[in-house]
Design a protein around this motif. Structure first.
Motif, PDB file in Angstrom:
ATOM      1  N   GLN A   5     -12.901  27.371  33.476  1.00  0.00           N
ATOM      2  CA  GLN A   5     -11.725  26.528  33.700  1.00  0.00           C
ATOM      3  C   GLN A   5     -11.593  26.152  35.174  1.00  0.00           C
ATOM      4  OE1 GLN A   5      -8.949  29.233  31.955  1.00  0.00           O
ATOM      5  NE2 GLN A   5      -9.115  28.320  29.909  1.00  0.00           N
ATOM      6  N   THR A   6     -11.930  27.096  36.050  1.00  0.00           N
ATOM      7  CA  THR A   6     -11.923  26.804  37.481  1.00  0.00           C
ATOM      8  C   THR A   6     -12.986  25.770  37.822  1.00  0.00           C
ATOM      9  OG1 THR A   6     -11.132  29.039  37.954  1.00  0.00           O
ATOM     10  CG2 THR A   6     -12.117  27.823  39.787  1.00  0.00           C
ATOM     11  N   LEU A   7     -14.166  25.909  37.236  1.00  0.00           N
ATOM     12  CA  LEU A   7     -15.243  24.942  37.453  1.00  0.00           C
ATOM     13  C   LEU A   7     -14.820  23.549  37.003  1.00  0.00           C
ATOM     14  CD1 LEU A   7     -18.202  24.392  38.277  1.00  0.00           C
ATOM     15  CD2 LEU A   7     -18.834  24.937  35.919  1.00  0.00           C
ATOM     16  N   LYS A   8     -14.175  23.467  35.841  1.00  0.00           N
ATOM     17  CA  LYS A   8     -13.699  22.168  35.334  1.00  0.00           C
ATOM     18  C   LYS A   8     -12.632  21.593  36.261  1.00  0.00           C
ATOM     19  CE  LYS A   8     -11.034  22.226  31.757  1.00  0.00           C
ATOM     20  NZ  LYS A   8      -9.647  21.829  32.058  1.00  0.00           N
ATOM     21  N   LEU A  16     -13.090  12.698  40.833  1.00  0.00           N
ATOM     22  CA  LEU A  16     -11.943  11.818  41.074  1.00  0.00           C
ATOM     23  C   LEU A  16     -11.102  11.498  39.840  1.00  0.00           C
ATOM     24  CD1 LEU A  16     -13.448   9.296  43.677  1.00  0.00           C
ATOM     25  CD2 LEU A  16     -12.163  11.420  44.094  1.00  0.00           C
ATOM     26  N   SER A  17     -11.416  12.081  38.689  1.00  0.00           N
ATOM     27  CA  SER A  17     -10.603  11.779  37.514  1.00  0.00           C
ATOM     28  C   SER A  17      -9.188  12.366  37.647  1.00  0.00           C
ATOM     29  CB  SER A  17     -11.282  12.256  36.230  1.00  0.00           C
ATOM     30  OG  SER A  17     -11.524  13.642  36.257  1.00  0.00           O
ATOM     31  N   THR A  18      -9.063  13.571  38.174  1.00  0.00           N
ATOM     32  CA  THR A  18      -7.724  14.149  38.356  1.00  0.00           C
ATOM     33  C   THR A  18      -6.960  13.392  39.439  1.00  0.00           C
ATOM     34  OG1 THR A  18      -8.486  16.308  37.597  1.00  0.00           O
ATOM     35  CG2 THR A  18      -6.451  16.280  38.867  1.00  0.00           C
ATOM     36  N   VAL A  19      -7.661  12.951  40.464  1.00  0.00           N
ATOM     37  CA  VAL A  19      -7.032  12.147  41.518  1.00  0.00           C
ATOM     38  C   VAL A  19      -6.518  10.838  40.925  1.00  0.00           C
ATOM     39  CG1 VAL A  19      -7.450  10.953  43.708  1.00  0.00           C
ATOM     40  CG2 VAL A  19      -8.475  13.210  43.308  1.00  0.00           C
ATOM     41  N   TYR A  87     -13.773  14.627  30.402  1.00  0.00           N
ATOM     42  CA  TYR A  87     -13.883  14.044  31.741  1.00  0.00           C
ATOM     43  C   TYR A  87     -14.914  14.809  32.564  1.00  0.00           C
ATOM     44  CZ  TYR A  87      -9.886  10.897  31.341  1.00  0.00           C
ATOM     45  OH  TYR A  87      -9.045   9.875  30.974  1.00  0.00           O
ATOM     46  N   PHE A  88     -14.872  16.125  32.480  1.00  0.00           N
ATOM     47  CA  PHE A  88     -15.815  16.951  33.231  1.00  0.00           C
ATOM     48  C   PHE A  88     -17.253  16.666  32.798  1.00  0.00           C
ATOM     49  CE2 PHE A  88     -18.269  20.912  33.599  1.00  0.00           C
ATOM     50  CZ  PHE A  88     -18.196  21.113  34.973  1.00  0.00           C
ATOM     51  N   CYS A  89     -17.494  16.650  31.502  1.00  0.00           N
ATOM     52  CA  CYS A  89     -18.853  16.457  30.971  1.00  0.00           C
ATOM     53  C   CYS A  89     -19.395  15.055  31.243  1.00  0.00           C
ATOM     54  CB  CYS A  89     -18.895  16.751  29.479  1.00  0.00           C
ATOM     55  SG  CYS A  89     -18.642  18.493  29.095  1.00  0.00           S
ATOM     56  N   GLY A  92     -16.297  12.334  35.019  1.00  0.00           N
ATOM     57  CA  GLY A  92     -15.064  11.678  35.420  1.00  0.00           C
ATOM     58  C   GLY A  92     -14.750  10.363  34.766  1.00  0.00           C
ATOM     59  N   LEU A  93     -14.518   9.365  35.592  1.00  0.00           N
ATOM     60  CA  LEU A  93     -13.951   8.098  35.147  1.00  0.00           C
ATOM     61  C   LEU A  93     -14.804   7.269  34.194  1.00  0.00           C
ATOM     62  CD1 LEU A  93     -12.139   7.168  38.466  1.00  0.00           C
ATOM     63  CD2 LEU A  93     -11.166   8.151  36.377  1.00  0.00           C
ATOM     64  N   PRO A  94     -16.127   7.495  34.073  1.00  0.00           N
ATOM     65  CA  PRO A  94     -16.863   6.784  33.024  1.00  0.00           C
ATOM     66  C   PRO A  94     -16.283   7.034  31.620  1.00  0.00           C
ATOM     67  CG  PRO A  94     -18.419   7.665  34.586  1.00  0.00           C
ATOM     68  CD  PRO A  94     -17.050   8.209  34.966  1.00  0.00           C
ATOM     69  N   LEU A  95     -15.511   8.105  31.464  1.00  0.00           N
ATOM     70  CA  LEU A  95     -14.886   8.357  30.164  1.00  0.00           C
ATOM     71  C   LEU A  95     -13.962   7.207  29.763  1.00  0.00           C
ATOM     72  CD1 LEU A  95     -14.237  10.228  27.732  1.00  0.00           C
ATOM     73  CD2 LEU A  95     -12.348  11.093  29.088  1.00  0.00           C
ATOM     74  N   LEU A  96     -13.253   6.608  30.707  1.00  0.00           N
ATOM     75  CA  LEU A  96     -12.244   5.601  30.356  1.00  0.00           C
ATOM     76  C   LEU A  96     -12.831   4.391  29.627  1.00  0.00           C
ATOM     77  CD1 LEU A  96      -9.932   5.835  33.485  1.00  0.00           C
ATOM     78  CD2 LEU A  96      -9.525   6.756  31.200  1.00  0.00           C
ATOM     79  N   PRO A  97     -13.873   3.726  30.144  1.00  0.00           N
ATOM     80  CA  PRO A  97     -14.417   2.601  29.365  1.00  0.00           C
ATOM     81  C   PRO A  97     -15.072   3.059  28.069  1.00  0.00           C
ATOM     82  CG  PRO A  97     -15.714   2.948  31.361  1.00  0.00           C
ATOM     83  CD  PRO A  97     -14.504   3.825  31.456  1.00  0.00           C
ATOM     84  N   LEU A  98     -15.700   4.233  28.081  1.00  0.00           N
ATOM     85  CA  LEU A  98     -16.305   4.745  26.847  1.00  0.00           C
ATOM     86  C   LEU A  98     -15.237   5.046  25.801  1.00  0.00           C
ATOM     87  CD1 LEU A  98     -19.019   7.084  28.397  1.00  0.00           C
ATOM     88  CD2 LEU A  98     -19.380   4.877  27.261  1.00  0.00           C
ATOM     89  N   TYR A  99     -14.115   5.587  26.242  1.00  0.00           N
ATOM     90  CA  TYR A  99     -13.001   5.852  25.333  1.00  0.00           C
ATOM     91  C   TYR A  99     -12.497   4.538  24.736  1.00  0.00           C
ATOM     92  CZ  TYR A  99      -8.666   7.627  23.411  1.00  0.00           C
ATOM     93  OH  TYR A  99      -7.648   7.949  22.544  1.00  0.00           O
ATOM     94  N   CYS A 100     -12.390   3.503  25.560  1.00  0.00           N
ATOM     95  CA  CYS A 100     -11.933   2.195  25.062  1.00  0.00           C
ATOM     96  C   CYS A 100     -12.885   1.631  24.016  1.00  0.00           C
ATOM     97  CB  CYS A 100     -11.765   1.213  26.226  1.00  0.00           C
ATOM     98  SG  CYS A 100     -10.374   1.630  27.300  1.00  0.00           S
ATOM     99  N   VAL A 101     -14.179   1.780  24.241  1.00  0.00           N
ATOM    100  CA  VAL A 101     -15.170   1.332  23.247  1.00  0.00           C
ATOM    101  C   VAL A 101     -14.978   2.129  21.956  1.00  0.00           C
ATOM    102  CG1 VAL A 101     -17.642   1.294  22.696  1.00  0.00           C
ATOM    103  CG2 VAL A 101     -16.845   0.491  24.928  1.00  0.00           C
ATOM    104  N   GLY A 102     -14.790   3.442  22.085  1.00  0.00           N
ATOM    105  CA  GLY A 102     -14.561   4.280  20.904  1.00  0.00           C
ATOM    106  C   GLY A 102     -13.296   3.894  20.167  1.00  0.00           C
ATOM    107  N   ALA A 103     -12.244   3.565  20.895  1.00  0.00           N
ATOM    108  CA  ALA A 103     -10.982   3.157  20.277  1.00  0.00           C
ATOM    109  C   ALA A 103     -11.143   1.813  19.564  1.00  0.00           C
ATOM    110  CB  ALA A 103      -9.877   3.080  21.325  1.00  0.00           C
ATOM    111  N   ALA A 104     -11.871   0.881  20.185  1.00  0.00           N
ATOM    112  CA  ALA A 104     -12.105  -0.427  19.555  1.00  0.00           C
ATOM    113  C   ALA A 104     -12.925  -0.264  18.276  1.00  0.00           C
ATOM    114  CB  ALA A 104     -12.809  -1.363  20.536  1.00  0.00           C
ATOM    115  N   TRP A 105     -13.975   0.545  18.334  1.00  0.00           N
ATOM    116  CA  TRP A 105     -14.796   0.806  17.157  1.00  0.00           C
ATOM    117  C   TRP A 105     -13.948   1.419  16.042  1.00  0.00           C
ATOM    118  CZ3 TRP A 105     -18.861  -0.408  14.550  1.00  0.00           C
ATOM    119  CH2 TRP A 105     -19.318   0.435  13.535  1.00  0.00           C
TER     120      TRP A 105
END
Length: 149
Positions: A5-8, A16-19, A87-89, A92-105
């Motif tokens: 959890q500390t590593l994450k 920069l995702s938490t920022v 986000y960790f895996c 970070g922020l690449p999750l956001l566009p990938l999440y949007c693609v997943g939501a659209a699908w």
């Protein structure tokens, strides 16, 4: 907090995702506090987007509700914590566009942005208070969308 959890926590600050989550919380005029297992809460979020009981950016769980809302919903917090691992895996922020693609699908397949979204499925749909909708033909999804308008 465990070592993982500390590593994450550290990883999601470095990537920069938490920022970014903190900036969204500031823009949404939220109040910040410490949550469990390396998470932070941003409560009283004022913006109307996204439409969700809670959502996560990095290690920050944002909600329009107060802290008691999250404290009373440990299963929802676990769901949001799983998103923080995503986000960790994904560095970070690449999750956001990938999440949007997943939501659209998911929306195209079911009329619901969560049901077939791989990120919501990996975080456990039920824990996030989502109902799984059956797959339907694309045409039906489009008909339902335009009928609502």
């Amino acid at each position: 907090m465990t070592v993982w959890q500390t590593l994450k926590l550290v990883g999601n600050v470095i990537n920069l995702s938490t920022v970014a989550g903190a900036l969204v919380g500031l823009i949404g005029r939220a109040r910040f506090s410490r949550g469990p297992r390396g998470l932070f809460y941003a409560t009283g979020y004022k913006l109307r987007f996204p439409v969700a009981g809670a959502f996560t950016i990095g290690n920050l769980v944002l909600t329009k509700h107060d802290r008691a809302y999250l404290d009373a919903r440990p299963i929802l917090v676990r769901h949001e914590e799983r998103h923080s691992w995503q986000y960790f895996c994904l560095v970070g922020l690449p999750l956001l566009p990938l999440y949007c693609v997943g939501a659209a699908w998911s929306w195209l397949r079911t009329g619901c942005p969560a049901s077939r979204n791989p990120f919501e499925r990996l975080a456990d749909l039920a824990d996030g208070n989502y109902v799984e909708h059956p797959v339907q033909p694309f045409g039906r999804t489009l008909q339902q969308t335009f009928r609502r308008r």
